[in-house]
Design a protein around this motif. Structure first.
Motif, PDB file in Angstrom:
ATOM      1  N   TRP B   3       0.832  -1.207   0.000  1.00 33.58           N
ATOM      2  CA  TRP B   3       0.000   0.000   0.000  1.00 33.58           C
ATOM      3  C   TRP B   3       0.861   1.250   0.000  1.00 33.58           C
ATOM      4  O   TRP B   3       0.508   2.265  -0.593  1.00 33.58           O
ATOM      5  N   GLU B 101     -11.203  -3.092  -1.110  1.00 31.21           N
ATOM      6  CA  GLU B 101     -10.375  -3.416   0.053  1.00 31.21           C
ATOM      7  C   GLU B 101     -11.157  -4.281   1.056  1.00 31.21           C
ATOM      8  O   GLU B 101     -10.646  -5.280   1.556  1.00 31.21           O
ATOM      9  N   VAL B 105      -9.678  -7.995  -1.454  1.00 28.64           N
ATOM     10  CA  VAL B 105      -8.854  -7.941  -2.674  1.00 28.64           C
ATOM     11  C   VAL B 105      -8.200  -9.261  -3.019  1.00 28.64           C
ATOM     12  O   VAL B 105      -7.074  -9.525  -2.822  1.00 28.64           O
TER      13      VAL B 105
END
Lengths: 137, 105
Positions: B3, B101, B105
């Motif tokens: 991320w 999310e 995912v």
């Protein structure tokens, strides 16, 4: 009267040609963008030489063809369509190439993101900036 | 960590748009060079993020948040008008990213 309408028809035909050419180039640019996305995924942090070269080549191809296409098209609409092709194509092609799952739930949320991006790009073109100025805002 | 890489790649994507715009269709030399360097940086961090994220997912989030960032920057820094259709687009992208999310995912 006859002369002016013929002129108008010619102008319309000419701009139709230009935009047909623009759309054709944009479609190619969208396909190159899919190639770029899939290649970047394959590079594994640029540790795989073949995919890395492919990513670099597709990067130049997509930037070049997109720039060319946007000379013939409305920039906002052009960007929107290009992003739409790139993002949806990347998901579909990588599902086949890398065997990455494309579940209904995933398709739903990807479609939501892509719809949002398309609407942002559609209404970000210079046409809207000028329209706002003309309206005195 | 992926991320963080994706966030860095998104910042590069926003800078890429600004720089590409300044290059006037790649007709000005230095903005063009800068755009290519930024493009390379963004591509590198995207590739790091895609070691963990699937391509379709990572790419969509990258493009989505990049577009949101470009509009917000235009509005906050360059005082461009944020019309409701763009604002709606931003909301839809964010809902999509959160949905993706939360769905694991």
């Amino acid at each position: 009267m006859t002369a002016s309408s013929t002129e108008l028809e010619q102008q319309a035909a000419a701009s139709g040609d230009t935009s047909a050419k623009g759309w054709a180039i944009l479609l190619v640019a969208g396909i190159f963008e899919i190639g770029y996305a899939v290649s970047v995924g394959g590079t594994k942090g640029f540790t795989n030489l073949g995919w890395s070269l492919s990513a670099v080549v597709f990067f130049f191809l997509t930037v070049f063809t997109l720039t060319l296409a946007l000379k013939h098209l409305d920039v906002g609409v052009g960007y929107a369509v290009w992003t739409g092709i790139g993002a949806s194509g990347a998901a579909v092609v990588s599902a086949f190439v890398f065997d990455q799952p494309l579940t209904p739930v995933r398709i739903l949320w990807l479609a939501v993101i892509i719809a949002g991006v398309i609407s942002i790009k559609l209404f970000s073109g210079p046409k809207y900036a000028t329209a706002d100025e003309a309206a005195g805002q | 960590m992926h991320w963080v890489y994706l966030a860095i790649a998104t910042v590069f994507e926003i800078l890429f748009a600004l720089s590409a715009n300044a290059s006037k269709g790649f007709t000005k030399l230095w903005p063009t060079v800068l755009t290519l360097v930024i493009g390379a940086g963004g591509t590198f961090f995207l590739s790091l993020a895609l070691r963990r994220l699937d391509v379709g997912v990572g790419y969509a989030i990258w493009t989505g948040l990049g577009s949101v960032g470009i509009v917000l920057l235009g509005s906050l820094v360059f005082k461009e008008k944020l019309d409701w259709r763009k604002a709606l687009g931003i909301a839809v992208v964010i809902v999509g990213v959160i949905g993706l999310e939360l769905s694991g995912v």
